[in-house]
Write an enzyme that holds these catalytic residues in place. Structure first.
Site, PDB file in Angstrom:
ATOM      1  N   LYS A  21     -49.346  -9.188   0.532  1.00 48.75           N
ATOM      2  CA  LYS A  21     -50.388  -9.743  -0.340  1.00 48.75           C
ATOM      3  C   LYS A  21     -50.111  -9.341  -1.784  1.00 48.75           C
ATOM      4  O   LYS A  21     -49.720  -8.198  -2.058  1.00 48.75           O
ATOM      5  CB  LYS A  21     -51.750  -9.195   0.103  1.00 48.75           C
ATOM      6  CG  LYS A  21     -52.936  -9.715  -0.678  1.00 48.75           C
ATOM      7  CD  LYS A  21     -54.237  -9.099  -0.154  1.00 48.75           C
ATOM      8  CE  LYS A  21     -55.461  -9.691  -0.833  1.00 48.75           C
ATOM      9  NZ  LYS A  21     -56.723  -9.128  -0.336  1.00 48.75           N
TER      10      LYS A  21
ATOM     11  N   SER B 294     -59.797 -12.484   1.136  1.00 46.90           N
ATOM     12  CA  SER B 294     -58.927 -12.867   0.056  1.00 46.90           C
ATOM     13  C   SER B 294     -57.443 -12.763   0.385  1.00 46.90           C
ATOM     14  O   SER B 294     -56.628 -13.156  -0.432  1.00 46.90           O
ATOM     15  CB  SER B 294     -59.228 -12.006  -1.171  1.00 46.90           C
ATOM     16  OG  SER B 294     -58.900 -10.645  -0.907  1.00 46.90           O
TER      17      SER B 294
ATOM     18  N   SER C  13     -61.519  -8.895   3.792  1.00 47.67           N
ATOM     19  CA  SER C  13     -60.378  -9.709   3.345  1.00 47.67           C
ATOM     20  C   SER C  13     -59.138  -9.643   4.231  1.00 47.67           C
ATOM     21  O   SER C  13     -58.216 -10.425   4.042  1.00 47.67           O
ATOM     22  CB  SER C  13     -59.995  -9.337   1.913  1.00 47.67           C
ATOM     23  OG  SER C  13     -61.019  -9.711   1.039  1.00 47.67           O
TER      24      SER C  13
END
Lengths: 63, 461
Positions: free
Chosen positions: B84, B149, B173
């Site tokens: 990420k 996210s 997330s």
């Protein structure tokens, strides 16, 4: 947006030398009002003698 | 080995590591297959924001040479993974930092590299700064979102573009995209995985963790990731274990609690198909030998808002020096978090911490009699892209929902697929454990996953 909340937000922004992006207060008015109402809910519970979650632990050597 | 039904890029980490260890599969061959897959489908899925193909092939060749010499480092050696954006990588610091400096490789990235894993590149996340990037699409149906996210982390794993990824979870997330994309994701206990090199959203709520298709793959990744890091002051020195070899014991007699009152509180905002699938999954845990009972955790209904108050206040504090730039050019979610953080006063923050303290006490009492909790992991299947506005997530963070309470309390929490909606979109079960008892959470998820075999379904893409 509720006038008091808006005035408060503008005041804290000004205190920090900040300005809201044009249009943001209108765009975010719903979430800001919902958030402020849930803050009241947060304070509605009686937690008695409950203290802070994070606890200071002075054992530096064991960090 | 690869078959037409199961190409190399859809091997699990567990399968691939065995083949690599036995020298039946080369890390170079595997990495090339995954890069070809990225080339084929990422134009539709938009998971990668920085593909490091050259470096990945070099790392794969290095892994191959080491293994050929008999220097197999362990199950992650030669396994392609992606990260990420929020985590710094040497030469590619978190873009989301925007106005602050990164640290080179974040500790979780370094640990996976040290274990011999092959870094493919960096993945999209919600509220990225700068020119708008295409939003990742759900591999199960590209008209739908991935959840966030850790948007790219979910799409990349589900789409066969890496065997595992790193995500970050402040209010769901890791678990939300894992649920929407039909993969497994673990938010380990706060302190179990270092946050060093993670661009902060909220220091006391941020958790870094693994995402993969199989629960046992999470265990392999956690073996590499877990442990104390002197660079992270909140990193724990609690002992770790071999997670991958500890999860195969059955779950007969496992004591599973269902927080019925809390589920009922969230139910009006939860799609009935989610409640149905989670009921079925809980019944399956019982059929597998678990003892399931309902429990009450009274203050859980304030945990989501307490999580949000701490999140926004710490976000504001973490970004105070760059707030002017964020308000000028940052993504809508980031601007909104600044406003909400500014509106939060010290009494609000302290009250939220007191709620946190009470929740932890209530959960500690519940866990005297139980081994884990089982509850839903999402309010509905992944919505269509056009149904989701730029700050919709914030609305979910201020009313009771399923994720925030376990960031607030820092407990280890697993997302494991538990079926599909009528429109073939994944649904997941959430399993929550005692502090630092990742083994029990993974064992329950592993046993369930092996029994139900939802992983045999794959996206059509």
């Amino acid at each position: 947006m509720d006038k008091l909340i808006e005035a408060n937000l503008k005041a804290v922004l000004a205190r920090e030398g900040l300005e809201a992006k044009p249009g943001d207060l209108e765009q975010f008015s719903d979430i800001i009002e919902l958030y402020m109402s849930t803050l009241k809910t947060l304070h509605s519970v009686n937690l008695g003698s409950e203290e802070l979650g994070p606890v200071f632990r002075p054992e530096w050597a064991n960090k | 080995m690869a078959t037409p039904e199961k190409p190399l890029y859809y091997l699990s980490i567990h399968e691939a590591q065995q083949l690599i260890k036995d020298k039946k599969l080369s890390p170079v061959e595997l990495t090339r297959a995954v890069l070809d897959r990225i080339d084929k489908v990422d134009g539709q899925l938009h998971a990668f924001i920085n593909l490091m193909a050259e470096g990945a092939m070099a790392a794969a060749r290095n892994a191959e040479a080491e293994i050929a010499k008999g220097n197999w480092r362990g199950p992650m050696h030669g396994i392609p993974f992606a990260v990420k954006d929020q985590l710094d990588v040497e030469g590619a610091q978190a873009r989301v930092r925007q106005f602050t400096k990164g640290v080179g490789d974040a500790t979780p990235v370094r640990k996976l590299k040290d274990a011999g894993a092959v870094l493919l590149g960096k993945l999209h996340m919600s509220s990225m700064p700068g020119p708008e990037l295409p939003q990742p699409r759900n591999p199960w149906n590209t008209a739908h979102i991935t959840g966030g996210s850790s948007t790219g982390s979910g799409a990349a794993v589900a789409g066969g573009m890496c065997l595992g990824s790193l995500g970050e979870d402040t209010a769901g997330s890791i678990r939300n995209p894992s649920a929407f994309c039909g993969i497994a994701g673990l938010k380990a206990t706060y302190g179990r995985v270092s946050r060093y090199g993670l661009a902060p959203l909220s220091w006391s709520l941020d958790h870094c963790g693994p995402m993969a298709r199989m629960v046992e793959d999470l265990a392999h990744m956690l073996n590499a990731l877990a442990g104390h890091d002197p660079n992270d002051p909140t990193s724990s020195s609690q002992p770790t274990t071999d997670y991958a070899s500890s999860i195969r014991e059955d779950i007969k007699g496992l004591r599973v609690g269902v927080p019925r009152d809390y589920i009922d509180e969230c139910a009006p905002r939860t799609d009935p198909i989610v409640l149905k699938r989670v009921e079925e999954a809980t019944a399956q845990l019982k059929a597998l030998g678990a003892r399931v009972e309902e429990v009450k955790i009274p203050t859980l209904n304030l945990a989501t808002i307490a999580n949000a108050v701490i999140y926004y206040n710490e976000f504001w504090a973490a970004h105070k020096s760059s707030a002017a730039e964020i308000l000028k050019s940052g993504a809508a979610q980031r601007r909104a978090r600044i406003y909400l953080g500014l509106l939060t006063n010290s009494a609000d923050y302290i009250q939220a911490q007191r709620v946190r303290s009470r929740c932890r006490a209530e959960l500690a009492e519940v866990f005297q009699k139980l081994d884990c909790l089982a509850l839903p992991n999402q309010s509905g299947p992944a919505p269509r892209v056009e149904e989701v506005g730029p700050i919709d997530t914030l609305f979910k963070h201020v009313v009771p929902e399923y994720h925030g309470p376990f960031n607030l309390t820092g407990l280890p929490t697993l997302s494991v697929p538990c079926g599909f909606s009528d429109s073939n979109l994944p649904i997941a079960l959430q399993i929550v454990g005692k502090p630092f008892d990742e083994v029990t959470v993974l064992r329950a998820g592993y046993t369930y996953q092996q029994a139900m075999k939802w992983y045999e379904r794959r996206p059509a893409i």
